[in-house]
Design an enzyme around this catalytic site. Sequence first.
Site, PDB file in Angstrom:
ATOM      1  CB  THR A   7     -36.008 110.603 115.222  1.00  0.00           C
ATOM      2  OG1 THR A   7     -36.532 110.747 113.924  1.00  0.00           O
ATOM      3  CG2 THR A   7     -36.948 111.256 116.215  1.00  0.00           C
ATOM      4  N   GLY A 162     -29.839 116.933 109.798  1.00  0.00           N
ATOM      5  CA  GLY A 162     -29.220 115.722 109.263  1.00  0.00           C
ATOM      6  C   GLY A 162     -27.726 115.867 109.035  1.00  0.00           C
ATOM      7  CB  THR A 168     -30.953 113.482 112.225  1.00  0.00           C
ATOM      8  OG1 THR A 168     -31.437 113.610 113.559  1.00  0.00           O
ATOM      9  CG2 THR A 168     -31.951 114.095 111.269  1.00  0.00           C
TER      10      THR A 168
END
Length: 178
Positions: A7, A162, A168
């Site tokens: 994450t 991301g 992510t």
Amino acid sequence: MEQFHGTTIVSVRRGDKVALGGDGQVTLGNIVMKGGAKKVRRIYNNKVLVGFAGGTADAFSLLDRFEAKLEKHQGNLTRAAVELAKDWRTDRMLRRLEAMLITADATTTLVITGNGDVLDPEGGICAIGSGGAYAQAAAKALADNTDLSPREIVEKSLEIAGDMCIYTNHNRVIETIE
């Protein structure tokens, strides 16, 4: 058994404003199990922001304990974090938990690590998780070279993380205290 992991959580403090954001991906091995998890929350009467990275069950366990410490210490973020870290270091069950937290209130931002350390981030910027280094570097560059708000910096930093980190995604939850 494989662990849930991966994450990105990032926090930026600028002046009297702080933003804390995270992505929504939960990964088990090489499988995306969920894309819209909420890893950033408001707790303690919406006065404290918390974001977590690491094993999902471990993070929820720590979050519950942290919230109890906040209640016990009347919302004193630093005291609650230090007390949680003490427990984390001494309790045999807690020591096995694999998670990290970023916590923030109106005046303080802290990182609580899996080793039971409580860190006050330099420059008001911190990030944890698999994409944390990407997000932190992006946030620092944006904070040093733009007039963007903390929320805008967090949003752009998560977008960059991301794009670079396979653990992510681009589903973001961002909370602010102003």
